[in-house]
Design an enzyme around this catalytic site. Structure first.
Site, short mmCIF file in Angstrom:
data_model
loop_
_atom_site.label_atom_id
_atom_site.label_comp_id
_atom_site.label_asym_id
_atom_site.label_seq_id
_atom_site.Cartn_x
_atom_site.Cartn_y
_atom_site.Cartn_z
N ASN A 8 46.36 17.77 82.98
CA ASN A 8 45.46 18.23 84.04
C ASN A 8 44.05 17.93 83.56
OD1 ASN A 8 43.81 19.56 85.84
ND2 ASN A 8 45.03 21.44 85.88
N ALA A 10 41.29 18.68 84.60
CA ALA A 10 40.35 19.80 84.75
C ALA A 10 40.46 20.81 83.61
CB ALA A 10 40.59 20.51 86.08
N CYS A 11 41.44 20.62 82.72
CA CYS A 11 41.72 21.57 81.65
C CYS A 11 41.22 21.03 80.31
CB CYS A 11 43.23 21.84 81.59
SG CYS A 11 43.76 22.79 80.16
N GLY A 12 40.37 21.79 79.63
CA GLY A 12 39.85 21.37 78.33
C GLY A 12 40.93 21.20 77.28
N ARG A 15 42.58 17.93 78.00
CA ARG A 15 41.70 16.81 77.62
C ARG A 15 41.66 16.62 76.11
NH1 ARG A 15 38.37 19.27 81.52
NH2 ARG A 15 37.00 20.07 79.88
#
Length: 143
Positions: A8, A10-12, A15
């Site tokens: 995802n 949007a997820c740190g 990432r």
């Protein structure tokens, strides 16, 4: 090495996990599971191979978990899996699949447990925490 990350962007944590895989010199297959969720069978298999229960693999924060009544202990694993497939945001992330195993990589450095390839250089997570030093070695947290 064939690696798949259920990612995802949007997820740190997701990432950071992806960046750690790339820091080993590998370009994994990236599946944005919100857009392309795994099948129910694949999800169940990943959860089992990661050594988790279905409840451990479900995400509560920022999802329809409570409004769907999934906190009810009477809800079965099959019902939870059905909800996760219907609402992929409920799938905790990121799941990573390598020939060495499957893990829910929370925290992101858990990926190193199933990634025996050496890191190519230092790695610092988005929050500033050093995970890999300049020698490519895992940095352990002092407790």
């Amino acid at each position: 090495m064939n690696i798949t990350i259920y990612h995802n962007p949007a997820c740190g944590t997701s990432r950071n996990t992806l960046a750690l895989i790339r820091n080993a010199g590998v370009e994994p297959q990236v599946i944005e599971y919100i857009k392309n969720p795994p099948t129910r069978e694949r999800l169940k298999e990943m959860i089992e191979k990661a050594g988790l229960t279905v409840r451990q693999a479900i995400r509560e924060k920022g999802t329809p978990y409570a409004e769907l009544g999934l906190d009810d202990p009477a809800i079965t694993d099959d019902q939870l899996l059905d909800a996760m497939v219907a609402h992929p945001l409920l799938i905790n992330r990121p799941f990573v699949v390598t020939p060495e195993g499957v893990r829910l990589c929370r925290p992101s450095e858990v990926v190193l447990d199933i990634l025996s390839l050496p890191q190519k250089g230092p790695f610092v997570k988005e929050d500033g925490e050093m995970v890999i030093n300049e020698k490519g070695e895992r940095v352990s947290k002092s407790v």
